[in-house]
Scaffold this motif. Structure first.
Motif, PDB file in Angstrom:
ATOM      1  N   LYS A  57       0.828  -1.215   0.000  1.00 52.67           N
ATOM      2  CA  LYS A  57       0.000   0.000   0.000  1.00 52.67           C
ATOM      3  C   LYS A  57       0.855   1.255   0.000  1.00 52.67           C
ATOM      4  N   ASN A  58       1.993   1.209   0.685  1.00 50.13           N
ATOM      5  CA  ASN A  58       2.905   2.351   0.725  1.00 50.13           C
ATOM      6  C   ASN A  58       4.326   1.819   0.812  1.00 50.13           C
ATOM      7  N   ALA A  59       5.026   1.856  -0.291  1.00 49.77           N
ATOM      8  CA  ALA A  59       6.374   1.282  -0.367  1.00 49.77           C
ATOM      9  C   ALA A  59       7.353   1.977   0.567  1.00 49.77           C
ATOM     10  N   PHE A  60       7.040   3.208   1.011  1.00 46.40           N
ATOM     11  CA  PHE A  60       7.906   3.928   1.925  1.00 46.40           C
ATOM     12  C   PHE A  60       7.675   3.513   3.382  1.00 46.40           C
ATOM     13  N   GLY A  61       6.668   2.698   3.628  1.00 47.34           N
ATOM     14  CA  GLY A  61       6.409   2.235   4.993  1.00 47.34           C
ATOM     15  C   GLY A  61       5.991   3.349   5.921  1.00 47.34           C
ATOM     16  N   GLN A  62       5.170   4.256   5.428  1.00 45.34           N
ATOM     17  CA  GLN A  62       4.715   5.395   6.213  1.00 45.34           C
ATOM     18  C   GLN A  62       3.187   5.436   6.244  1.00 45.34           C
ATOM     19  N   VAL A  63       2.655   6.198   7.181  1.00 47.39           N
ATOM     20  CA  VAL A  63       1.224   6.484   7.203  1.00 47.39           C
ATOM     21  C   VAL A  63       1.046   7.967   6.905  1.00 47.39           C
ATOM     22  N   PRO A  64      -0.097   8.313   6.293  1.00 47.93           N
ATOM     23  CA  PRO A  64      -1.265   7.490   5.993  1.00 47.93           C
ATOM     24  C   PRO A  64      -1.182   6.845   4.611  1.00 47.93           C
ATOM     25  N   ALA A  65      -2.135   5.955   4.379  1.00 49.24           N
ATOM     26  CA  ALA A  65      -2.411   5.419   3.056  1.00 49.24           C
ATOM     27  C   ALA A  65      -3.910   5.186   2.992  1.00 49.24           C
ATOM     28  N   ILE A  66      -4.451   5.194   1.802  1.00 48.20           N
ATOM     29  CA  ILE A  66      -5.873   4.894   1.646  1.00 48.20           C
ATOM     30  C   ILE A  66      -6.063   3.818   0.586  1.00 48.20           C
ATOM     31  N   ASN A  67      -7.178   3.126   0.712  1.00 50.97           N
ATOM     32  CA  ASN A  67      -7.651   2.194  -0.316  1.00 50.97           C
ATOM     33  C   ASN A  67      -9.058   2.634  -0.675  1.00 50.97           C
ATOM     34  N   ASP A  68      -9.190   3.237  -1.851  1.00 51.28           N
ATOM     35  CA  ASP A  68     -10.491   3.700  -2.322  1.00 51.28           C
ATOM     36  C   ASP A  68     -11.000   2.724  -3.379  1.00 51.28           C
ATOM     37  N   ASN A  69     -11.649   1.660  -2.894  1.00 46.88           N
ATOM     38  CA  ASN A  69     -12.230   0.658  -3.794  1.00 46.88           C
ATOM     39  C   ASN A  69     -11.201   0.117  -4.782  1.00 46.88           C
ATOM     40  N   GLY A  70      -9.996  -0.169  -4.251  1.00 47.46           N
ATOM     41  CA  GLY A  70      -8.935  -0.740  -5.077  1.00 47.46           C
ATOM     42  C   GLY A  70      -7.889   0.242  -5.515  1.00 47.46           C
TER      43      GLY A  70
END
Length: 215
Positions: A57-70
């Motif tokens: 989801k985030n190759a940098f290993g940081q937050v935030p990240a989102i998943n918007d329907n894929g």
């Protein structure tokens, strides 16, 4: 969880640390847009943000990240741009004229630069125990606030008299600056600006922490 539907009628998933201002600015934008979302709190103390399933989801290993329907997206400011472009394109969250867009971008850069170096870093020391120069971070915060204070005496929001994503991006770490030992008492215009943001429909705040050396 907010209850307003997205265009797909599926909630957006926000991967976060609940005490992260970067994460909160995304949650605030989701709420201000009236979008349906769910939060997933990562156990960062035990490395959940570096686990292989999260690095997808985030190759940098940081937050935030989102998943918007894929659709997977990371970086808080990038997510703000995405959300308003997809779900608030008929609003003024991201203006259309070249100069207005540039003004918003300038403040997104400030959020990633001076705000991170100042109030964000000061709070990282007191709340998370980061090994940063606390006094330098507080000095940078005071310098930033010294620029913002007179500016906000002539306008309601950072780029003019209408709220934009610039204000959402800048809000959280400035509102929580006292947790990092930086008082907001000398800055009445900044406090009025914060109050204007907090008065927006669907505003949602970030949990405050009690820090012994906070002002």
């Amino acid at each position: 969880m907010n209850t307003q539907p997205t265009n797909s009628n599926k909630p957006i998933i926000l991967y976060r640390n609940p005490l992260s201002g970067h994460c909160h600015r995304v949650e605030l934008m989701l709420s201000l847009l009236g979008l349906s979302y769910e939060t997933v709190d990562l156990d960062m103390a035990n490395g959940a943000h570096k686990a292989p399933d999260y690095l997808i989801k985030n190759a940098f290993g940081q937050v935030p990240a989102i998943n918007d329907n894929g659709t997977l997206l990371s970086d808080s400011n990038a997510i703000l741009v995405y959300l308003v472009q997809k779900y608030g394109a008929d609003t003024n969250w991201l203006p259309k004229t070249p100069h207005a867009v540039a003004e918003v971008q300038r403040w997104l850069s400030v959020a990633a630069g001076e705000i991170v170096a100042g109030p964000c870093s000061a709070r990282l020391v007191t709340v998370f125990g980061a090994t940063l120069d606390h006094e330098l971070a507080k000095q940078k915060a005071v310098s930033l606030f010294g620029i913002m204070e007179p500016m906000l005496g002539t306008r309601k929001f950072l780029t003019g008299d209408e709220i934009t994503i610039a204000d959402v991006s800048a809000y959280t770490y400035i509102a929580h600056a006292p947790e990092g030992g930086v008082s907001l008492e000398p800055y009445p215009n900044i406090r009025k600006w914060l109050s204007r943001i907090e008065a927006q429909p669907h505003f949602v705040g970030m949990k405050k922490t009690t820090v012994a050396n906070a002002a």
